[in-house]
Design a protein around this motif. Structure first.
Motif, short mmCIF file in Angstrom:
data_model
loop_
_atom_site.label_atom_id
_atom_site.label_comp_id
_atom_site.label_asym_id
_atom_site.label_seq_id
_atom_site.Cartn_x
_atom_site.Cartn_y
_atom_site.Cartn_z
N ASN A 1 0.83 -1.21 0.00
CA ASN A 1 0.00 0.00 0.00
C ASN A 1 0.86 1.25 0.00
O ASN A 1 0.55 2.23 -0.68
N LYS B 1 1.94 1.62 -3.42
CA LYS B 1 0.82 1.86 -4.34
C LYS B 1 0.25 3.28 -4.20
O LYS B 1 0.01 3.96 -5.20
N ASP C 1 5.18 6.06 5.34
CA ASP C 1 5.47 6.37 3.93
C ASP C 1 5.36 7.86 3.66
O ASP C 1 4.97 8.64 4.54
N ARG D 1 -12.82 0.99 0.22
CA ARG D 1 -11.73 1.67 -0.49
C ARG D 1 -12.14 3.12 -0.63
O ARG D 1 -13.32 3.45 -0.63
N HIS E 1 -10.55 6.77 -4.94
CA HIS E 1 -9.64 6.77 -6.08
C HIS E 1 -9.51 5.38 -6.71
O HIS E 1 -8.45 4.98 -7.15
N THR F 1 -8.45 -4.44 -3.97
CA THR F 1 -9.67 -5.20 -3.66
C THR F 1 -10.37 -4.71 -2.40
O THR F 1 -11.48 -5.10 -2.11
N GLY F 2 -9.69 -3.86 -1.60
CA GLY F 2 -10.30 -3.39 -0.34
C GLY F 2 -10.26 -4.45 0.75
O GLY F 2 -10.95 -4.33 1.75
N LEU G 1 -6.25 -4.29 4.25
CA LEU G 1 -6.19 -3.82 5.64
C LEU G 1 -7.12 -4.64 6.54
O LEU G 1 -6.81 -4.84 7.73
P1 ADP Z 1 -6.76 -1.90 -1.31
O1 ADP Z 1 -5.34 -1.49 -1.12
O2 ADP Z 1 -6.90 -3.19 -1.99
O3 ADP Z 1 -7.63 -0.84 -1.88
P2 ADP Z 1 -6.75 -1.98 1.55
O4 ADP Z 1 -7.71 -2.62 2.52
O5 ADP Z 1 -5.34 -2.42 1.61
O6 ADP Z 1 -7.39 -2.17 0.16
O7 ADP Z 1 -6.79 -0.42 1.81
C1 ADP Z 1 -8.04 0.24 1.92
C2 ADP Z 1 -7.91 1.69 1.49
O8 ADP Z 1 -7.11 2.40 2.43
C3 ADP Z 1 -7.20 1.87 0.19
O9 ADP Z 1 -8.09 1.72 -0.92
C4 ADP Z 1 -6.67 3.30 0.30
O10 ADP Z 1 -7.69 4.22 0.01
C5 ADP Z 1 -6.36 3.43 1.77
N1 ADP Z 1 -4.91 3.19 2.06
C6 ADP Z 1 -4.35 2.08 2.52
N2 ADP Z 1 -3.02 2.23 2.70
C7 ADP Z 1 -2.72 3.50 2.35
C8 ADP Z 1 -1.53 4.29 2.32
N3 ADP Z 1 -0.32 3.80 2.70
N4 ADP Z 1 -1.61 5.57 1.91
C9 ADP Z 1 -2.81 6.08 1.53
N5 ADP Z 1 -3.97 5.41 1.53
C10 ADP Z 1 -3.94 4.13 1.94
#
Ligand code: ADP
Length: 482
Positions: free
Chosen positions: A386, A389, A416, A435, A438, A445-446, A449
């Motif tokens: 993440n 990404k 980060d 999610r 964006h 996939t949401g 986390l």
């Molecule tokens: P995914 O990454 O598959 O969308 P996650 O459950 O990992 O699903 O994350 C949920 C949401 O949290 C992400 O879609 C993003 O909007 C936000 N997010 C997670 N990690 C970060 C990060 N390091 N910086 C910014 N936004 C984040």
């Protein structure tokens, strides 16, 4: 000549005594009452008193207690004096010490009763103090059930509601023994709590179910000036509503748990069973493109590429869902694991993304902890993935992983320099499939986390985020040290 002085009229002796003395037969017929007894009873003459039965005499009759005592006396048992309330004709209540004995006349047994006004000899201050104490004990219990007993269980005061439950008027119940008013089985265990409160000099609490209602009962000892428990106040609060609510809550919890388990099972099975057909869709659309790409019209080729993309997305979703539903067991097997190795493994899995984005990743020395190795690899991998990404456009990711030991937990952080997260989404992002807006810019996939949360919580830790929009995010999590 007869000795005149030998025929002393002993009656004269009892006539002057301030204690009330009554003699009655086994049927209760009053045969004698001294002036103190007559004045206590509000009787104008002995003749009038003799027409009455002691058993239903108000106020002299001590009712049930008297019957019990007589029964014991006839069986040859000694009956110690008891303290009982006595309600005078004009309504005032005094406490009397009652001594009962057997008078053997040779022809038939008679009963003598001596009532000693306990307020005599006590200072007015003491009497008032005891009354206040007693009334306070009752006033302090604005309960559905409120009864004040002496140390034998004789009712000294009772609220209307409890009297109604017992099927009598409060006046009828004053002076009666509570134990005789209750069904024997209830009486036995109630008495047990009462005895405990007397013995331990402490409030005893119990719950009782009666006539379709639940009561939370408090048995409070009331202390005399000398520190003796001389009264016991019992207060019962009706907690039927609360009990019903608790029951409903338990039932809904069980239903919810069951449907949750069903859903988990469904997700688990679906994730496993969908993998194969999805793989087939992806592989066959790729084969069609590779083998017949030159013969396929451009439009059909676009359709095939869309199918391939959708298939790949589905593949990620199903594979994340599978990982998520695999972390089901409450008890996870753990082994001492070097987290340096864990992080190394996660970074190796992310090698391509790291190279493509030019990410720089540093870390503190990491400890060895008792964890489920594969699951913690997933946590590091998801958080770092993440962090890469959600980087800012045109800025290479700079990521640092820190580890700080605490009393019984280690705290880790993945920091980060990415796009950041608005404060209002701090909790939402940890929820399954959540999610932020964006979704078209960043593939995902949401589930990542939600999976991290599940893994960390199953390990007994917590996970949370702090972030500044446009500055970067730090994801924290804790793991037990031992
Ligand atoms: P995914 O990454 O598959 O969308 P996650 O459950 O990992 O699903 O994350 C949920 C949401 O949290 C992400 O879609 C993003 O909007 C936000 N997010 C997670 N990690 C970060 C990060 N390091 N910086 C910014 N936004 C984040």
């Amino acid at each position: 000549m007869p000795h005149q002085e030998e025929t002393i009229d002993f009656r004269a002796l009892v006539e002057y005594i301030p204690d009330a003395i009554i003699v009655h037969d086994l049927e209760g017929k009053i045969l004698y009452a001294n002036p103190a007894a007559l004045s206590l009873a509000g009787e104008s003459s002995l003749e009038d008193a003799m027409k009455r039965s002691i058993f239903n005499h108000i106020p002299l009759g001590i009712g049930e207690l008297g019957h019990q005592a007589i029964g014991k006396l006839l069986e040859g048992e000694a009956v110690p004096p008891i303290i009982a309330p006595l309600f005078l004709v004009h309504g005032e209540r005094i406490d009397v010490e009652v001594t009962i004995g057997l008078l053997n006349t040779g022809t038939r047994p008679l009963i003598w009763v001596i009532l000693r006004d306990m307020t005599l000899g006590k200072s007015a201050e003491d009497i008032i103090r005891e009354r206040v104490e007693t009334e306070r004990a009752l006033i302090n219990t604005p309960a559905e059930i409120a009864v004040l007993l002496d140390d034998h269980g004789v009712i000294l005061n009772i609220n209307d509601n409890y009297a109604k439950i017992l099927g009598r008027s409060p006046q009828d119940l004053l002076g009666a023994s509570l134990w005789n008013l209750l069904p024997p089985d209830i009486s036995v265990y109630r008495r047990n709590y009462f005895d405990q409160a007397l013995r331990l000099k402490q409030t005893v609490r119990y719950e009782e179910y009666r006539d379709n209602r639940w009561y939370d009962c408090l048995v409070n000892p009331v202390f005399s000036k000398e520190g003796r428990v001389f009264r016991v106040a019992i207060a019962g609060h009706d907690i039927t509503q609360r009990k019903l609510a608790e029951k409903q809550l338990r039932e809904s919890f069980n239903t919810l748990k069951k449907s949750n388990e069903d859903l988990e099972l469904f997700a688990h099975v679906a994730a496993h069973d969908l993998q194969e057909p999805i793989r087939t869709i992806v592989v066959y659309s790729q084969m069609l493109l590779a083998e017949h790409g030159d013969k396929i019209p451009p439009r059909a080729e676009k359709y095939l590429k869309n199918i391939e993309h959708a298939g790949l997305r589905m593949h990620h979703l199903v594979s994340d869902l599978r990982k998520y539903s695999d972390v089901r067991a409450r008890e996870i097997p753990r082994e001492q694991t070097d987290l340096e190795g864990v992080l190394g493994f996660a970074l190796k899995n992310l090698q391509t993304a790291i190279q493509e984005t030019g990410a720089s990743i540093t870390h503190d020395p990491l400890p060895t902890l008792p964890v489920h190795r594969i699951q913690i690899v997933q946590v590091f991998q998801n958080l770092i993935e993440n962090a890469i990404k959600f980087r800012k456009k045109g800025v290479s990711p700079v990521i640092h992983i820190s580890a700080v030991p605490g009393d019984d937990m280690w705290q880790f952080a993945v920091e980060d320099n990415g796009i950041g997260i608005q404060h209002q989404y701090y909790e939402k992002i940890f929820v399954l499939f959540e999610r932020l807006d964006h979704r078209d810019d960043y593939f995902g996939t949401g589930l990542g986390l939600a999976l991290c949360t599940r893994i960390i919580e199953r390990h007994g830790g917590h996970i949370w985020v702090k972030s500044e929009i446009g500055q970067g995010s730090t994801f924290y999590f804790t793991l037990p040290a031992g």
